[in-house]
Design a protein around this motif. Structure first.
Motif, PDB file in Angstrom:
ATOM      1  N   LEU A  29       0.824  -1.208   0.000  1.00  0.00           N
ATOM      2  CA  LEU A  29       0.000   0.000   0.000  1.00  0.00           C
ATOM      3  C   LEU A  29       0.859   1.259   0.000  1.00  0.00           C
ATOM      4  N   GLU A  30       1.902   1.270   0.817  1.00  0.00           N
ATOM      5  CA  GLU A  30       2.741   2.468   0.934  1.00  0.00           C
ATOM      6  C   GLU A  30       3.606   2.695  -0.305  1.00  0.00           C
ATOM      7  N   LEU A  31       3.978   1.618  -0.956  1.00  0.00           N
ATOM      8  CA  LEU A  31       4.878   1.728  -2.118  1.00  0.00           C
ATOM      9  C   LEU A  31       4.111   1.802  -3.429  1.00  0.00           C
ATOM     10  N   LYS A  32       2.884   2.253  -3.379  1.00  0.00           N
ATOM     11  CA  LYS A  32       2.042   2.301  -4.572  1.00  0.00           C
ATOM     12  C   LYS A  32       2.698   3.091  -5.704  1.00  0.00           C
ATOM     13  N   GLU A  33       3.117   4.321  -5.430  1.00  0.00           N
ATOM     14  CA  GLU A  33       3.692   5.159  -6.481  1.00  0.00           C
ATOM     15  C   GLU A  33       4.974   4.562  -7.024  1.00  0.00           C
ATOM     16  N   PHE A  34       5.805   4.035  -6.121  1.00  0.00           N
ATOM     17  CA  PHE A  34       7.065   3.437  -6.575  1.00  0.00           C
ATOM     18  C   PHE A  34       6.804   2.219  -7.459  1.00  0.00           C
TER      19      PHE A  34
ATOM     20  N   GLU B 219       4.073   1.451  -9.163  1.00  0.00           N
ATOM     21  CA  GLU B 219       3.457   1.829 -10.431  1.00  0.00           C
ATOM     22  C   GLU B 219       4.490   2.430 -11.382  1.00  0.00           C
ATOM     23  N   GLY B 220       5.413   3.230 -10.829  1.00  0.00           N
ATOM     24  CA  GLY B 220       6.489   3.771 -11.667  1.00  0.00           C
ATOM     25  C   GLY B 220       7.405   2.681 -12.174  1.00  0.00           C
ATOM     26  N   LEU B 221       7.687   1.697 -11.312  1.00  0.00           N
ATOM     27  CA  LEU B 221       8.535   0.581 -11.720  1.00  0.00           C
ATOM     28  C   LEU B 221       7.877  -0.225 -12.831  1.00  0.00           C
ATOM     29  N   ALA B 222       6.567  -0.434 -12.706  1.00  0.00           N
ATOM     30  CA  ALA B 222       5.849  -1.199 -13.728  1.00  0.00           C
ATOM     31  C   ALA B 222       5.916  -0.522 -15.090  1.00  0.00           C
ATOM     32  N   LYS B 223       5.943   0.815 -15.102  1.00  0.00           N
ATOM     33  CA  LYS B 223       6.028   1.540 -16.365  1.00  0.00           C
ATOM     34  C   LYS B 223       7.414   1.428 -16.994  1.00  0.00           C
ATOM     35  N   LYS B 224       8.427   1.264 -16.133  1.00  0.00           N
ATOM     36  CA  LYS B 224       9.803   1.183 -16.634  1.00  0.00           C
ATOM     37  C   LYS B 224      10.143  -0.209 -17.149  1.00  0.00           C
ATOM     38  N   ILE B 225       9.507  -1.222 -16.570  1.00  0.00           N
ATOM     39  CA  ILE B 225       9.809  -2.597 -16.963  1.00  0.00           C
ATOM     40  C   ILE B 225       9.070  -2.941 -18.245  1.00  0.00           C
ATOM     41  N   GLU B 226       9.797  -3.376 -19.233  1.00  0.00           N
ATOM     42  CA  GLU B 226       9.198  -3.727 -20.512  1.00  0.00           C
ATOM     43  C   GLU B 226       8.569  -5.118 -20.456  1.00  0.00           C
ATOM     44  N   ALA B 227       7.646  -5.337 -21.344  1.00  0.00           N
ATOM     45  CA  ALA B 227       6.969  -6.640 -21.403  1.00  0.00           C
ATOM     46  C   ALA B 227       7.967  -7.766 -21.658  1.00  0.00           C
ATOM     47  N   ALA B 228       9.016  -7.479 -22.436  1.00  0.00           N
ATOM     48  CA  ALA B 228      10.022  -8.495 -22.735  1.00  0.00           C
ATOM     49  C   ALA B 228      10.771  -8.924 -21.476  1.00  0.00           C
ATOM     50  N   ASP B 229      10.995  -7.979 -20.546  1.00  0.00           N
ATOM     51  CA  ASP B 229      11.689  -8.313 -19.308  1.00  0.00           C
ATOM     52  C   ASP B 229      10.819  -9.189 -18.414  1.00  0.00           C
ATOM     53  N   ILE B 230       9.520  -8.902 -18.386  1.00  0.00           N
ATOM     54  CA  ILE B 230       8.607  -9.732 -17.599  1.00  0.00           C
ATOM     55  C   ILE B 230       8.559 -11.151 -18.175  1.00  0.00           C
ATOM     56  N   LEU B 231       8.521 -11.230 -19.503  1.00  0.00           N
ATOM     57  CA  LEU B 231       8.504 -12.536 -20.157  1.00  0.00           C
ATOM     58  C   LEU B 231       9.801 -13.290 -19.875  1.00  0.00           C
ATOM     59  N   ALA B 232      10.929 -12.566 -19.850  1.00  0.00           N
ATOM     60  CA  ALA B 232      12.214 -13.211 -19.590  1.00  0.00           C
ATOM     61  C   ALA B 232      12.252 -13.812 -18.188  1.00  0.00           C
ATOM     62  N   PHE B 233      11.763 -13.069 -17.203  1.00  0.00           N
ATOM     63  CA  PHE B 233      11.755 -13.597 -15.836  1.00  0.00           C
ATOM     64  C   PHE B 233      10.783 -14.766 -15.715  1.00  0.00           C
ATOM     65  N   THR B 234       9.682 -14.700 -16.436  1.00  0.00           N
ATOM     66  CA  THR B 234       8.736 -15.814 -16.430  1.00  0.00           C
ATOM     67  C   THR B 234       9.387 -17.073 -16.992  1.00  0.00           C
ATOM     68  N   LYS B 235      10.220 -16.890 -18.012  1.00  0.00           N
ATOM     69  CA  LYS B 235      10.942 -18.030 -18.582  1.00  0.00           C
ATOM     70  C   LYS B 235      11.919 -18.622 -17.570  1.00  0.00           C
ATOM     71  N   PHE B 236      12.535 -17.749 -16.766  1.00  0.00           N
ATOM     72  CA  PHE B 236      13.438 -18.255 -15.729  1.00  0.00           C
ATOM     73  C   PHE B 236      12.670 -19.099 -14.716  1.00  0.00           C
ATOM     74  N   LEU B 237      11.479 -18.653 -14.352  1.00  0.00           N
ATOM     75  CA  LEU B 237      10.640 -19.449 -13.457  1.00  0.00           C
ATOM     76  C   LEU B 237      10.248 -20.767 -14.111  1.00  0.00           C
ATOM     77  N   LEU B 238       9.999 -20.738 -15.420  1.00  0.00           N
ATOM     78  CA  LEU B 238       9.674 -21.965 -16.146  1.00  0.00           C
ATOM     79  C   LEU B 238      10.834 -22.956 -16.064  1.00  0.00           C
ATOM     80  N   LEU B 239      12.048 -22.447 -16.279  1.00  0.00           N
ATOM     81  CA  LEU B 239      13.224 -23.315 -16.258  1.00  0.00           C
ATOM     82  C   LEU B 239      13.511 -23.854 -14.865  1.00  0.00           C
ATOM     83  N   SER B 240      13.384 -22.994 -13.850  1.00  0.00           N
ATOM     84  CA  SER B 240      13.842 -23.358 -12.509  1.00  0.00           C
ATOM     85  C   SER B 240      12.752 -23.917 -11.601  1.00  0.00           C
TER      86      SER B 240
END
Length: 424
Positions: free
Chosen positions: A134-139, A141-162
């Protein structure tokens, strides 16, 4: 942690301690929500009174239900219905459709049953996580805007592998080559993880830090790819010492990368190679940095590294696993029919390509095929051979001065890497 461990509250009845814990934890959530009423939308649900009451309702339901959780779930449904009504009123009266406060209300209800069942640690963790989110809402939301969809997909692939593929693989050795599916894929995850960490740092530092930072991070990812990138880039500038120093630093990082992987998979090999690898990494990184700093214009822009790809592509992972198995089989035959000389010859040849599959195969088969000293020597030969190959790449692709300097540096580093063979 359990409430019975709180000796300083031994004078209070257990029910009183539990009620106090519920009130304290839910009050923290209510306090956070109360503080945002004025700054948020005009129709905000709950505050310092509402959330503690929700928590007490959950606790009371648990007391009445005992070990029968049916009443607890019924209470949860009733609270959820009230929260749904509050959300419907908010949506009807304004354009704001956020449901955070209502969802936090559901989490608050669960704190009561958790405390009653002596799960204080989980209840506290949920409270802390809720308040932080709740307290880190602005941070966030700002982080979500900076992270590209490709980076989220890449981390998801790491979870798939591991976290998806790895746990379901059998942890048994098969065939005369002692191929263990779990160990094989664990190697894939570890190598991909080290490369991915460097890849993420390169993405974060993109456009910052210049050539030398690129050399360090790129060397941890792949010293061969970094050498090629720096060599090609040197043709467009007059910063010969910066690029040749960067090439040397990247190869120094290779020793650090291999040392980390050895530490994970074979402690005996790591202990034998720790001294040489630390010395080689230190000499290469420090030497390359000092050499680059002697250039009067070393602070030029970071080279384009678009050729550095995400290491967590599933196709890449399966290719690495295939190469790893091939290296196990090749090492098995080389040692069985040619002895130590065969392993050394194979190591020299493997240095021409990516050394990771070969070195990782040795960490899995070393104790079965050859003495530790022979395996360690093979790793030294493979890394030295790889440095020579990178020197050829740099000499072929770089500007004239950068090419000659890089070749000399990498030949020297390769020879230094072979010196421990004299004392084995």
């Amino acid at each position: 942690m359990h409430l019975s461990d709180l000796k300083f509250l031994a004078w209070m009845p257990m029910d009183g301690i539990q009620i106090f814990a519920v009130l304290f934890l839910t009050f923290l959530i209510g306090l956070q929500r109360e503080g945002h009423k004025g700054s948020a939308q005009p129709f905000s649900f709950g505050g310092v009174r509402t959330y503690p009451i929700i928590g007490l309702v959950g606790f009371a339901a648990s007391v009445l239900a005992g070990q029968n959780l049916a009443l607890v779930f019924i209470g949860f449904g009733i609270v959820a219905a009230f929260l749904l009504m509050a959300y419907w009123r908010k949506v009807s009266a304004s354009e704001y459709t956020g449901a955070t406060s209502e969802l936090i209300g559901l989490a608050t209800y669960l704190i009561g049953p958790l405390v009653y069942h002596d799960q204080l640690w989980i209840a506290t963790a949920i409270t802390v996580a809720s308040v932080l989110l709740l307290e880190l809402k602005e941070f966030l939301e700002g982080l979500a805007k900076k992270i590209e969809a490709a980076d989220i997909l890449a981390f998801t692939k790491f979870l798939l592998l591991s976290a998806v593929i790895l746990p379901v693989l059998p942890n048994h050795a098969y065939t005369d080559f002692q191929i263990n599916p779990f160990a094989t894929w664990l190697v894939v995850v570890a190598v991909s993880g080290v490369s991915y960490a460097s890849y993420v740092l390169q993405r974060v530092a993109k456009g910052h830090g210049g050539i030398l930072l690129t050399a360090l991070l790129g060397g941890a990812y792949s010293s061969t790819i970094t050498t090629v990138v720096l060599a090609r880039r040197s043709r467009t500038t007059m910063q010969d010492r910066v690029f040749s120093g960067g090439v040397l630093m990247a190869s120094g990082m290779m020793y650090g990368r291999v040392a980390i992987l050895l530490a994970i998979f074979n402690h005996d090999l790591m202990m034998r190679l720790a001294g040489p690898f630390v010395a080689l990494a230190g000499i290469a990184i420090a030497g390359g940095f000092i050499w680059a700093r002697t250039d009067s214009s070393q602070n030029i822009e970071t080279p384009e590294t678009s050729s550095v790809k995400n290491p967590l592509e599933t196709q890449t992972a399966f290719i690495f696993a295939g190469l790893f198995i091939v290296m196990i089989v090749a090492t098995y035959f080389a040692v069985r029919y040619l002895g130590a000389a065969g392993m050394y010859a194979l190591a020299a040849v493997m240095g021409v390509t990516d050394v990771d599959p070969f070195i990782m195969s040795l960490t899995q088969t070393a104790s079965n095929l050859a003495p530790t000293v022979v395996t360690a020597n093979a790793i030294l030969i493979a890394t030295a051979s790889n440095n020579l190959v990178k020197g050829v790449y740099a000499y072929t692709l770089a500007s004239r001065k950068t090419a000659s300097q890089s070749l000399i540096f990498l030949i020297a580093l390769a020879l230094l890497g072979l010196l421990p063979l004299l004392f084995s």
